[in-house]
Design a protein around this motif. Sequence first.
Motif, PDB file in Angstrom:
ATOM      1  N   LEU A   1       2.960   1.014 -10.726  1.00 18.29           N
ATOM      2  CA  LEU A   1       3.681   2.026 -10.486  1.00 18.29           C
ATOM      3  C   LEU A   1       4.383   2.125 -12.500  1.00 18.29           C
ATOM      4  N   ALA A   2       4.710   3.190 -12.298  1.00 13.41           N
ATOM      5  CA  ALA A   2       4.830   3.995 -14.468  1.00 13.41           C
ATOM      6  C   ALA A   2       6.021   4.738 -13.988  1.00 13.41           C
TER       7      ALA A   2
ATOM      8  N   VAL B   1      -0.232   3.503 -12.130  1.00  9.51           N
ATOM      9  CA  VAL B   1      -0.243   5.244 -11.252  1.00  9.51           C
ATOM     10  C   VAL B   1       1.463   6.019 -11.346  1.00  9.51           C
ATOM     11  N   VAL B   2       1.206   7.116 -11.544  1.00 15.04           N
ATOM     12  CA  VAL B   2       2.970   7.907 -11.973  1.00 15.04           C
ATOM     13  C   VAL B   2       3.133   8.936 -10.307  1.00 15.04           C
ATOM     14  N   GLY B   3       2.252   8.715  -9.550  1.00 10.95           N
ATOM     15  CA  GLY B   3       2.468   9.995  -8.337  1.00 10.95           C
ATOM     16  C   GLY B   3       2.147   9.823  -7.435  1.00 10.95           C
TER      17      GLY B   3
ATOM     18  N   VAL C   1       0.849  -1.339   0.030  1.00  9.67           N
ATOM     19  CA  VAL C   1       0.139  -0.417  -0.459  1.00  9.67           C
ATOM     20  C   VAL C   1       0.861   1.335   0.052  1.00  9.67           C
ATOM     21  N   LEU C   2       0.979   2.031  -1.409  1.00 11.09           N
ATOM     22  CA  LEU C   2       1.481   3.332  -0.982  1.00 11.09           C
ATOM     23  C   LEU C   2       0.427   4.639  -0.360  1.00 11.09           C
TER      24      LEU C   2
ATOM     25  N   THR D   1       6.397   8.527  -8.199  1.00  7.84           N
ATOM     26  CA  THR D   1       6.978   7.298  -7.898  1.00  7.84           C
ATOM     27  C   THR D   1       7.465   6.613  -8.683  1.00  7.84           C
ATOM     28  N   HIS D   2       7.909   6.960  -9.809  1.00 10.55           N
ATOM     29  CA  HIS D   2       8.898   6.233 -10.615  1.00 10.55           C
ATOM     30  C   HIS D   2      10.287   5.437 -10.210  1.00 10.55           C
TER      31      HIS D   2
END
Length: 278
Positions: free
Chosen positions: A138-139, A206-208, A59-60, A246-247
């Motif tokens: 996550l991207a 997800v990018v951030g 979990v982020l 988050t990359h």
Amino acid sequence: MIRRLLGATFAATAGFALVSALPAAASTAVDFAGAVALSNCSGSVVKTATAAADDPALVLTNGHCLEEGFPDAGEVLVDQPSTRTFSLLSADGSGAVGQLRANRLEYATMTGTDAALYRLDVSYTQIEQSYGISALELAERPSAGTPISVVSGYWQKIYRCSVDGFVHELREGDWTWRDSIRYTPECQTIGGTSGSPIVDAGSGKVVGVNNTGNESGGECTMNNPCEVDEQGNVTVRQGINYGQQTHHIPACVGEGSRVDLNRPGCELPKPGFSLLRP
């Protein structure tokens, strides 16, 4: 504002809303699948592109969403015990479909970035089998102009806008974040949206992670982050909101969803990391 909502509790009956000032064609049908609500923030179940289906789920959320309070500037927490619980939302956002529980806080900091990763006591496969919900992947780093959706599990709202640009340094109180994502004005995130995933509306990845915004026009103070460029020039954008990249997380996640800061290519701040200001 550091968008944590203090002293709040999640109400599954709150309903949901879709906040959008962009044409429908600007994004795909991003929904609440993978979104979670914390006691004071939002978050999401995430995975790397190489994660195994039987790996413990992650979990982020934000580093400032920890139950024990904000980490100090320069503080990095790694591999701590946790029993944090998360309400997993239905895809339509109408309520919680179940409760997830962490057994470790894998990583958390508010230095350089504002992120926390919890490792759950169930796998990605178990979540899918129990609730029909898949994790968000996550991207890579987004580009300016990318349509995005900020998905708040706490408020059961989706804010839709675009990436306006990137900030060399974003400063708020004692904390400094690097390469932050600035939103276009349509994303008017509020307290409780801290930790919401920033989802690329085209890919659904997800990018951030959403974390703050300038409320009243103050300069570099709590609830009023400021932008600082490479030359040290300060810009204040009242009413504008921000998230963190988050990359760089996937390179730090190894087998069994364990965060290993010594993995090749891992650039997350380590314990003892110092981010000096000019």
